[in-house]
Scaffold this active site. Structure first.
Site, PDB file in Angstrom:
ATOM      1  N   HIS A  89       0.857  -1.184   0.000  1.00 34.15           N
ATOM      2  CA  HIS A  89       0.000   0.000   0.000  1.00 34.15           C
ATOM      3  C   HIS A  89       0.896   1.238   0.000  1.00 34.15           C
ATOM      4  O   HIS A  89       2.105   1.157   0.182  1.00 34.15           O
ATOM      5  CB  HIS A  89      -0.989  -0.012   1.168  1.00 34.15           C
ATOM      6  CG  HIS A  89      -0.376   0.041   2.522  1.00 34.15           C
ATOM      7  ND1 HIS A  89      -1.038   0.551   3.636  1.00 34.15           N
ATOM      8  CD2 HIS A  89       0.851  -0.338   2.966  1.00 34.15           C
ATOM      9  CE1 HIS A  89      -0.251   0.480   4.674  1.00 34.15           C
ATOM     10  NE2 HIS A  89       0.890  -0.060   4.312  1.00 34.15           N
ATOM     11  N   ASP A  93       6.180  -4.169   7.278  1.00 40.30           N
ATOM     12  CA  ASP A  93       4.996  -3.355   7.513  1.00 40.30           C
ATOM     13  C   ASP A  93       3.924  -4.263   8.110  1.00 40.30           C
ATOM     14  O   ASP A  93       3.330  -5.083   7.413  1.00 40.30           O
ATOM     15  CB  ASP A  93       4.537  -2.749   6.183  1.00 40.30           C
ATOM     16  CG  ASP A  93       3.249  -1.958   6.326  1.00 40.30           C
ATOM     17  OD1 ASP A  93       2.685  -1.917   7.439  1.00 40.30           O
ATOM     18  OD2 ASP A  93       2.804  -1.396   5.322  1.00 40.30           O
ATOM     19  N   GLN A 132      -1.470  -4.465   8.827  1.00 36.90           N
ATOM     20  CA  GLN A 132      -2.571  -5.432   8.905  1.00 36.90           C
ATOM     21  C   GLN A 132      -2.176  -6.663   9.715  1.00 36.90           C
ATOM     22  O   GLN A 132      -2.974  -7.197  10.484  1.00 36.90           O
ATOM     23  CB  GLN A 132      -2.984  -5.862   7.484  1.00 36.90           C
ATOM     24  CG  GLN A 132      -3.501  -4.742   6.599  1.00 36.90           C
ATOM     25  CD  GLN A 132      -4.791  -4.117   7.106  1.00 36.90           C
ATOM     26  OE1 GLN A 132      -5.607  -4.789   7.754  1.00 36.90           O
ATOM     27  NE2 GLN A 132      -4.970  -2.840   6.823  1.00 36.90           N
ATOM     28  N   LYS A 190      -5.566   0.397  14.184  1.00 35.85           N
ATOM     29  CA  LYS A 190      -6.052  -0.844  13.565  1.00 35.85           C
ATOM     30  C   LYS A 190      -6.082  -1.990  14.583  1.00 35.85           C
ATOM     31  O   LYS A 190      -6.799  -2.969  14.390  1.00 35.85           O
ATOM     32  CB  LYS A 190      -5.175  -1.223  12.378  1.00 35.85           C
ATOM     33  CG  LYS A 190      -5.273  -0.243  11.195  1.00 35.85           C
ATOM     34  CD  LYS A 190      -4.464  -0.754  10.032  1.00 35.85           C
ATOM     35  CE  LYS A 190      -4.246   0.317   8.964  1.00 35.85           C
ATOM     36  NZ  LYS A 190      -5.482   0.716   8.283  1.00 35.85           N
ATOM     37  N   CYS A 247      -5.667   2.384  -1.133  1.00 38.46           N
ATOM     38  CA  CYS A 247      -4.314   2.942  -0.967  1.00 38.46           C
ATOM     39  C   CYS A 247      -3.259   2.025  -1.593  1.00 38.46           C
ATOM     40  O   CYS A 247      -2.137   1.939  -1.099  1.00 38.46           O
ATOM     41  CB  CYS A 247      -3.992   3.204   0.500  1.00 38.46           C
ATOM     42  SG  CYS A 247      -5.028   4.452   1.239  1.00 38.46           S
TER      43      CYS A 247
END
Length: 401
Positions: free
Chosen positions: A120, A197, A200, A223, A359
Site C-alpha cells: 500500500h 509493515d 494489517q 487498527k 491505498c
C-alpha cells in the site's frame, strides 16, 4: 450458524451502530475501540494531563510513568528484548517515513531498495521518494498467481546492490500472509536491512519479533483496537543505532547551543515534541484488554467468520475474489457492476465496506481494475453482520442489473 462474537459488548460503538442501523465491515481501515481503552483515555485527561519526561511535579511523574508503562506493554506484546526498542510515532505511515529519512545517509547512487507489487502507499511512497532523492533503483518484487511475493524472482532481484527490503506482512487487498520467513532469511544472508509493515498483520495474531528476525517492524495502534494518532516503530538495537534523527524539537535534545546540538538515542531521540501521551496510555490499556482474551478463541472465531464470508460471497453470480484470502478480509469485483455504484447502494442500506483502490493504486492498476470492494472483519464482527451484508448485496445487484 449465527456466529455471535463473545466480545462484541466490550465495544460500545456497536450499540451506536445498532441505533443508527449501521453494519460495520471496514475494520481493515480502522477498528472499533474497547471500553477499556475509552476508560483509560478519559481517565488520563480527567485525572489531570501533564507532559512527560520534563516535569518534577507529581502529575508529570504520573504521566511519565504511565507513558513508559505503555511502551513496556508494547515491547512485551511484540516480545521485544527491551522497551527501548519501541519508538512511538504518529502511525505506521510516519514510522515508514521516519525510516526513509533516518536511513537515507546509508545509500549511495545506484544502490537498490526492494519492495513488492502489493504494497500500500505507506510502504511504497517513502521508498520511492527516497530513491528519487538519492538516485537509487527501486526494485518491485512481482507476485505469483496466488497473490504472494514470487520467491524465485525475489531470489534474483535481491542482489549485491540491494541495501533494504521493505514488505508487508499481510496484504490489505489480498488478505494473504506473505512468505516473510524466506524473504527475511534471504535478505539477512545478503546483508540487507529489512523493514516489515505490520499494519494489517499486527491485528491478527501475536507476532514474536525476536523470532521473526527483522530489523524494523511498524504498525498503527488504531487498527489494533487502539486510539488513532499513534504508531509503533520497533527496531533491533543495532538497527536503531544506524538511524539518524529526522525531526527536531523539544524532548529529543541531549544538549543544545545556538549553533549546534546533540540528540538522544532511541527511543526518545525520535519522539521530538510532546508525544501522544493519552493515546499511548490508552493503547497500553488496549493491549491489557487483548491480553485478557483467549487468543485461540479469537482466532477460531475470526476463522469461522471468514469462512462464512467467503462462502456467502461465492454464491453471488459474477463475483470474483481478487485472491484467495487467508484471513480477516475479502476483496472482490462483480462483472458488469462498478465498485462505486455498489458501494453507494450498500451504504444506503447501512453497510459500511470499503470501495476503491485501498491505498494500493499501483496494484489495482496492475490488475487492470479501477477499484474493488473490500469487506474486513474484527474480533467483534458476527454472523448477523454478514447476513445483513449478503441481503444488502442481493438487493443492490437487483437494482444494478
Amino acid at each position: 450458524m449465527s456466529l455471535p462474537s463473545p466480545w462484541r459488548a466490550d465495544f460500545p460503538a456497536f450499540a451506536a451502530f445498532a441505533r443508527d442501523g449501521q453494519t460495520y465491515l471496514d475494520s481493515a481501515a480502522t477498528a472499533q475501540k474497547p471500553q477499556a481503552m475509552l476508560d483509560a483515555l478519559l481517565g488520563y485527561y480527567a485525572g489531570g494531563a501533564a507532559n512527560v519526561h520534563r516535569a518534577q511535579h507529581a502529575p508529570g511523574e504520573r504521566a511519565t510513568r504511565a507513558f513508559e508503562d505503555a511502551r513496556a506493554k508494547v515491547a512485551a506484546w511484540l516480545n521485544a528484548e527491551s522497551a527501548s526498542q519501541i519508538v512511538f510515532t504518529g502511525g505506521a505511515t510516519e514510522s515508514l517515513n521516519l525510516l526513509a529519512y533516518g536511513l537515507e545517509h546509508l545509500f549511495v547512487e545506484g544502490d537498490e531498495i526492494v519492495v513488492s507489487a502489493l504494497e500500500h502507499h505507506a510502504n511504497l511512497l517513502p521508498w520511492q521518494q527516497l530513491a528519487q532523492r538519492r538516485g537509487l533503483v527501486l526494485q518491485v518484487l512481482p507476485l505469483d498467481a496466488a497473490g504472494d511475493i514470487d520467491l524465485e524472482q525475489a531470489g534474483r532481484l535481491i542482489g549485491p546492490r540491494t541495501r533494504l527490503l521493505a514488505v508487508s506482512q499481510l496484504s490489505n487487498v489480498f488478505g494473504r500472509w506473505q512468505p516473510l520467513e524466506t524473504l527475511l532469511a534471504l535478505a539477512c544472508a545478503r546483508g540487507v536491512l529489512t523493514v516489515v509493515d505490520g499494519a494489517q498483520g499486527a491485528v491478527h495474531g501475536r507476532h514474536d519479533l525476536q523470532a521473526l528476525d527483522c530489523d524494523f517492524y511498524v504498525f498503527s495502534a488504531h487498527k489494533l483496537y487502539g486510539p488513532d494518532g499513534l504508531g509503533v516503530l520497533y527496531g533491533r538495537p543495532q538497527a536503531l543505532e544506524r538511524l539518524r534523527h529526522w525531526q527536531f524539537g523539544g524532548e529529543m535534545v541531549q544538549q543544545a547551543d545556538y549553533l549546534e546540538a546533540r540528540f538522544r538515542p532511541a527511543p526518545l531521540g525520535f519522539e521530538a515534541g510532546t508525544p501522544a501521551i493519552g493515546a499511548a496510555i490508552a493503547f497500553g490499556a488496549t493491549l491489557d484488554y487483548l491480553q485478557s482474551l483467549d487468543g485461540a478463541a479469537v482466532a477460531a472465531h475470526e476463522a469461522a467468520l471468514h469462512a462464512r464470508l467467503l462462502a456467502g460471497l461465492r454464491t453471488v453470480d459474477g463475483l470474483h475474489l481478487l485472491a484467495e484470502p487467508h484471513t480477516a478480509l475479502a476483496s472482490f469485483v462483480i462483472e458488469g457492476v462498478h465498485n462505486a455504484d455498489l458501494s453507494h447502494l450498500l451504504a444506503e442500506q447501512g453497510i459500511a465496506v470499503r470501495a476503491g483502490q485501498h491505498c494500493a493504486m499501483p496494484l489495482l492498476r496492475r490488475l487492470g481494475l479501477p477499484g474493488a470492494l473490500r469487506v474486513s472483519l474484527g474480533l467483534y464482527s458476527d454472523g448477523d453482520d454478514l447476513e445483513r451484508l449478503f441481503a444488502a448485496l442481493r438487493h443492490a445487484l437487483e437494482l444494478l442489473r
